[in-house]
Design a protein around this motif. Structure first.
Motif, PDB file in Angstrom:
ATOM      1  N   GLN A 153      48.777  63.836  74.038  1.00 38.74           N
ATOM      2  CA  GLN A 153      48.124  62.946  75.001  1.00 38.74           C
ATOM      3  C   GLN A 153      49.111  62.171  75.855  1.00 38.74           C
ATOM      4  OE1 GLN A 153      45.688  61.390  71.532  1.00 38.74           O
ATOM      5  NE2 GLN A 153      44.181  61.160  73.182  1.00 38.74           N
ATOM      6  N   GLY A 154      50.365  62.121  75.404  1.00 37.21           N
ATOM      7  CA  GLY A 154      51.381  61.395  76.162  1.00 37.21           C
ATOM      8  C   GLY A 154      51.225  59.895  76.105  1.00 37.21           C
ATOM      9  N   VAL A 155      50.650  59.381  75.008  1.00 39.59           N
ATOM     10  CA  VAL A 155      50.424  57.935  74.885  1.00 39.59           C
ATOM     11  C   VAL A 155      50.794  57.501  73.475  1.00 39.59           C
ATOM     12  CG1 VAL A 155      48.575  57.872  76.595  1.00 39.59           C
ATOM     13  CG2 VAL A 155      48.019  58.244  74.181  1.00 39.59           C
ATOM     14  N   TRP A 156      50.946  56.199  73.301  1.00 40.23           N
ATOM     15  CA  TRP A 156      51.178  55.615  71.994  1.00 40.23           C
ATOM     16  C   TRP A 156      49.839  55.311  71.350  1.00 40.23           C
ATOM     17  CZ3 TRP A 156      55.982  55.081  69.833  1.00 40.23           C
ATOM     18  CH2 TRP A 156      56.016  54.447  68.573  1.00 40.23           C
ATOM     19  N   LEU A 157      49.640  55.799  70.128  1.00 39.49           N
ATOM     20  CA  LEU A 157      48.425  55.531  69.370  1.00 39.49           C
ATOM     21  C   LEU A 157      48.676  54.310  68.487  1.00 39.49           C
ATOM     22  CD1 LEU A 157      47.604  59.198  68.288  1.00 39.49           C
ATOM     23  CD2 LEU A 157      46.937  58.010  70.389  1.00 39.49           C
ATOM     24  N   ASN A 158      47.890  53.251  68.679  1.00 38.63           N
ATOM     25  CA  ASN A 158      48.146  51.963  68.020  1.00 38.63           C
ATOM     26  C   ASN A 158      47.297  51.783  66.770  1.00 38.63           C
ATOM     27  OD1 ASN A 158      50.000  50.500  69.958  1.00 38.63           O
ATOM     28  ND2 ASN A 158      48.343  51.125  71.335  1.00 38.63           N
ATOM     29  N   ASP A 159      47.943  51.358  65.710  1.00 34.72           N
ATOM     30  CA  ASP A 159      47.309  51.103  64.416  1.00 34.72           C
ATOM     31  C   ASP A 159      46.466  49.840  64.513  1.00 34.72           C
ATOM     32  OD1 ASP A 159      46.635  50.604  61.812  1.00 34.72           O
ATOM     33  OD2 ASP A 159      48.683  50.436  61.074  1.00 34.72           O
ATOM     34  N   LEU A 160      45.150  49.989  64.530  1.00 33.83           N
ATOM     35  CA  LEU A 160      44.274  48.829  64.681  1.00 33.83           C
ATOM     36  C   LEU A 160      44.360  47.913  63.469  1.00 33.83           C
ATOM     37  CD1 LEU A 160      42.191  47.232  66.249  1.00 33.83           C
ATOM     38  CD2 LEU A 160      40.399  48.743  65.335  1.00 33.83           C
ATOM     39  N   VAL A 161      44.528  48.463  62.269  1.00 32.44           N
ATOM     40  CA  VAL A 161      44.633  47.626  61.067  1.00 32.44           C
ATOM     41  C   VAL A 161      45.823  46.691  61.188  1.00 32.44           C
ATOM     42  CG1 VAL A 161      45.062  47.617  58.587  1.00 32.44           C
ATOM     43  CG2 VAL A 161      43.485  49.292  59.563  1.00 32.44           C
ATOM     44  N   GLN A 162      46.977  47.219  61.558  1.00 31.65           N
ATOM     45  CA  GLN A 162      48.210  46.421  61.613  1.00 31.65           C
ATOM     46  C   GLN A 162      48.107  45.317  62.671  1.00 31.65           C
ATOM     47  OE1 GLN A 162      50.802  46.303  64.103  1.00 31.65           O
ATOM     48  NE2 GLN A 162      52.094  44.998  62.836  1.00 31.65           N
ATOM     49  N   VAL A 163      47.696  45.676  63.871  1.00 32.98           N
ATOM     50  CA  VAL A 163      47.614  44.679  64.949  1.00 32.98           C
ATOM     51  C   VAL A 163      46.530  43.648  64.641  1.00 32.98           C
ATOM     52  CG1 VAL A 163      47.223  44.328  67.415  1.00 32.98           C
ATOM     53  CG2 VAL A 163      48.508  46.330  66.639  1.00 32.98           C
ATOM     54  N   ALA A 164      45.391  44.106  64.121  1.00 34.33           N
ATOM     55  CA  ALA A 164      44.300  43.172  63.795  1.00 34.33           C
ATOM     56  C   ALA A 164      44.718  42.197  62.705  1.00 34.33           C
ATOM     57  CB  ALA A 164      43.060  43.947  63.367  1.00 34.33           C
ATOM     58  N   ALA A 165      45.418  42.685  61.674  1.00 31.99           N
ATOM     59  CA  ALA A 165      45.846  41.797  60.594  1.00 31.99           C
ATOM     60  C   ALA A 165      46.792  40.723  61.114  1.00 31.99           C
ATOM     61  CB  ALA A 165      46.518  42.610  59.484  1.00 31.99           C
ATOM     62  N   HIS A 166      47.688  41.096  62.026  1.00 38.05           N
ATOM     63  CA  HIS A 166      48.602  40.116  62.627  1.00 38.05           C
ATOM     64  C   HIS A 166      47.817  39.070  63.419  1.00 38.05           C
ATOM     65  CE1 HIS A 166      52.460  38.884  64.585  1.00 38.05           C
ATOM     66  NE2 HIS A 166      51.647  38.592  65.582  1.00 38.05           N
ATOM     67  N   GLU A 167      46.877  39.525  64.241  1.00 36.53           N
ATOM     68  CA  GLU A 167      46.112  38.586  65.071  1.00 36.53           C
ATOM     69  C   GLU A 167      45.169  37.732  64.236  1.00 36.53           C
ATOM     70  OE1 GLU A 167      46.836  37.994  68.103  1.00 36.53           O
ATOM     71  OE2 GLU A 167      48.249  39.657  68.255  1.00 36.53           O
ATOM     72  N   ILE A 168      44.642  38.270  63.150  1.00 39.82           N
ATOM     73  CA  ILE A 168      43.810  37.459  62.249  1.00 39.82           C
ATOM     74  C   ILE A 168      44.629  36.295  61.701  1.00 39.82           C
ATOM     75  CG2 ILE A 168      42.663  37.465  59.990  1.00 39.82           C
ATOM     76  CD1 ILE A 168      41.741  40.345  60.690  1.00 39.82           C
ATOM     77  N   GLY A 169      45.901  36.546  61.390  1.00 44.93           N
ATOM     78  CA  GLY A 169      46.764  35.457  60.942  1.00 44.93           C
ATOM     79  C   GLY A 169      46.796  34.313  61.939  1.00 44.93           C
ATOM     80  N   HIS A 170      46.892  34.656  63.238  1.00 43.10           N
ATOM     81  CA  HIS A 170      46.851  33.612  64.265  1.00 43.10           C
ATOM     82  C   HIS A 170      45.484  32.922  64.289  1.00 43.10           C
ATOM     83  CE1 HIS A 170      50.738  34.561  65.740  1.00 43.10           C
ATOM     84  NE2 HIS A 170      50.424  35.693  66.348  1.00 43.10           N
ATOM     85  N   ALA A 171      44.413  33.702  64.186  1.00 44.44           N
ATOM     86  CA  ALA A 171      43.056  33.134  64.231  1.00 44.44           C
ATOM     87  C   ALA A 171      42.776  32.235  63.033  1.00 44.44           C
ATOM     88  CB  ALA A 171      42.021  34.257  64.293  1.00 44.44           C
ATOM     89  N   LEU A 172      43.573  32.371  61.977  1.00 46.04           N
ATOM     90  CA  LEU A 172      43.427  31.502  60.805  1.00 46.04           C
ATOM     91  C   LEU A 172      44.321  30.270  60.887  1.00 46.04           C
ATOM     92  CD1 LEU A 172      43.294  34.190  57.968  1.00 46.04           C
ATOM     93  CD2 LEU A 172      41.377  33.007  59.073  1.00 46.04           C
ATOM     94  N   GLY A 173      45.253  30.230  61.860  1.00 43.20           N
ATOM     95  CA  GLY A 173      46.070  29.038  62.051  1.00 43.20           C
ATOM     96  C   GLY A 173      47.563  29.247  61.934  1.00 43.20           C
ATOM     97  N   LEU A 174      48.033  30.484  61.749  1.00 40.65           N
ATOM     98  CA  LEU A 174      49.468  30.729  61.593  1.00 40.65           C
ATOM     99  C   LEU A 174      50.115  31.053  62.927  1.00 40.65           C
ATOM    100  CD1 LEU A 174      49.533  32.954  58.376  1.00 40.65           C
ATOM    101  CD2 LEU A 174      50.066  30.521  58.553  1.00 40.65           C
ATOM    102  N   TRP A 175      51.346  30.595  63.088  1.00 41.70           N
ATOM    103  CA  TRP A 175      52.193  31.029  64.191  1.00 41.70           C
ATOM    104  C   TRP A 175      53.069  32.169  63.690  1.00 41.70           C
ATOM    105  CZ3 TRP A 175      54.566  26.759  67.821  1.00 41.70           C
ATOM    106  CH2 TRP A 175      53.544  26.261  68.655  1.00 41.70           C
ATOM    107  N   HIS A 176      54.041  32.538  64.524  1.00 38.29           N
ATOM    108  CA  HIS A 176      54.929  33.624  64.128  1.00 38.29           C
ATOM    109  C   HIS A 176      55.906  33.189  63.038  1.00 38.29           C
ATOM    110  CE1 HIS A 176      54.268  35.988  68.063  1.00 38.29           C
ATOM    111  NE2 HIS A 176      53.625  36.557  67.070  1.00 38.29           N
ATOM    112  N   SER A 177      56.210  34.117  62.155  1.00 36.81           N
ATOM    113  CA  SER A 177      57.192  33.892  61.092  1.00 36.81           C
ATOM    114  C   SER A 177      58.567  34.327  61.564  1.00 36.81           C
ATOM    115  CB  SER A 177      56.798  34.691  59.849  1.00 36.81           C
ATOM    116  OG  SER A 177      57.845  34.709  58.900  1.00 36.81           O
ATOM    117  N   ARG A 178      59.596  33.727  60.967  1.00 32.78           N
ATOM    118  CA  ARG A 178      60.969  34.138  61.257  1.00 32.78           C
ATOM    119  C   ARG A 178      61.472  35.191  60.278  1.00 32.78           C
ATOM    120  NH1 ARG A 178      62.963  27.874  61.597  1.00 32.78           N
ATOM    121  NH2 ARG A 178      61.394  27.186  63.088  1.00 32.78           N
ATOM    122  N   ASP A 179      60.661  35.511  59.299  1.00 28.27           N
ATOM    123  CA  ASP A 179      61.037  36.510  58.303  1.00 28.27           C
ATOM    124  C   ASP A 179      60.776  37.902  58.883  1.00 28.27           C
ATOM    125  OD1 ASP A 179      61.331  38.229  56.182  1.00 28.27           O
ATOM    126  OD2 ASP A 179      60.292  36.953  54.746  1.00 28.27           O
TER     127      ASP A 179
END
Length: 351
Positions: A153-179
């Motif tokens: 397809q010539g495109v990047w297929l994005n893992d919805l689980v991974q991106v959603a889990a990261h964004e859920i962290g923000h929606a729960l009140g977390l900012w970015h980690s330095r780890d």
């Protein structure tokens, strides 16, 4: 040629976070790297509901629901929070989720939430509690599975689980980690980190506390599982094994930290003041302030006020840490003091 194209595509992919990031230089060993939003926004209840109000074009509804559910489960496994999908169109939900394109619902007025930009680039962003919204770029090719490049397809297929889990962290009140191993690290999309790391656990439990999920925690602890099976007990019996929060650690400042660290336990919301030096000086000294080894360059309205020799903070999870002041004269440090600020434990509510 294909390898070169793949490298170019990987360089173009960035983490789709809505949060402003700091330029950070780690010095010395640091245990805690998570960051809670500065004002301590969080949900006031633990039974959180969510609803998908607009589905993606590239993934069917069943797989979308499955991916989002898996992402929420990653956080419920390590916190007292539970997540329930609301499918009744007339019912309200704490967190709404949608897939949009370009200038959708929020990007014109919010500098922290840029408009989506087509393929690659901005993948998603989220709002802090209590607004509770997560937006994904619907131009992306979302899949249920690990991210990969599709030569067909010539495109990047994005893992919805991974991106959603990261964004859920923000929606729960977390900012970015330095780890760099944390799911909440800004480069988690690059690394493909799909799982909650210990740093993420510390962050979410600083906001919401923790609870034992098994009734047999006491007998397990008496069998020595707290020491011999720490990972297992951290997930199932964190309270019984005292694994809810990381211990207070003194982090190295740009030069060797002073030994006279004063520890203050303060209630949430209290304004705490520090003064750098006690003697009256004829000319104003040059003073520098540090938090956990990183220089504080400016005041941040609402929770950190810095003025010459004085510093004031509002006690919350974000502002916990070791504060150090240094007085400079002709390029040399002539005085230094440190204070460790920790929140007093709150009485558990009956709700």
């Amino acid at each position: 040629m294909k390898l070169l194209l793949l490298l170019l595509v990987m360089m173009m992919k960035i983490s789709g976070s809505s949060m402003m990031m700091e330029t950070i230089s780690d010095r010395g060993t640091r245990t805690r790297r998570y960051a809670i939003n500065p004002l301590g926004h969080k949900w006031t209840h633990h039974n959180i509901t969510y609803r998908i109000i607009k589905f993606p074009n590239t993934l069917n509804k069943e797989d979308t629901r499955k991916a989002i559910s898996i992402a929420f489960t990653k956080w419920s496994d390590v916190s007292p929070l539970t997540f329930t999908e609301v499918t009744n169109g007339s019912a309200t939900a704490d967190i709404t989720i949608g897939f949009y394109i370009f200038n959708h619902t929020d990007c014109w007025w919010s500098p922290l939430h840029p408009c989506f930009d087509g393929l690659n680039g901005e993948l998603a962003h989220a709002f802090l509690p209590p607004r509770g919204e997560i937006h994904f770029d619907n131009h992306e090719f979302w899949i249920l599975g690990k991210s990969r490049f599709s030569w067909k397809q010539g495109v990047w297929l994005n893992d919805l689980v991974q991106v959603a889990a990261h964004e859920i962290g923000h929606a729960l009140g977390l900012w970015h980690s330095r780890d760099p191993d944390a799911l909440m690290h800004p480069n988690a999309t690059y690394t493909g980190q799909r799982n909650i790391a210990q740093d993420d656990v510390w962050g979410i439990q600083r906001l919401y506390g923790c609870q034992d999920k098994k009734r047999v925690c006491d007998p397990w602890a008496r069998l020595g599982f707290c020491e011999r099976r720490k990972t297992f007990m951290r997930k199932n019996c964190p309270q019984r094994c005292d694994l809810c929060y990381e211990p207070l650690d003194v982090v190295a400042t740009p030069t060797s930290p002073p030994s006279n660290v004063k520890i203050k336990m303060v209630p949430r919301g209290k304004v705490v003041g520090f003064r750098c030096g006690t003697k009256s000086l004829r000319s104003p000294p040059k003073v520098s302030w540090y938090k956990d080894g990183e220089q504080i360059l400016t005041s941040i309205p609402g929770y950190i006020v810095m003025k010459d020799r004085d510093l004031r903070i509002v006690a919350n999870e974000f502002n916990e840490g070791v504060y150090t002041c240094r007085i400079h004269r002709r390029g040399d440090i002539v005085s230094a003091n440190s204070w460790a600020i920790r929140l007093k434990p709150e009485q558990p509510s009956n709700s």
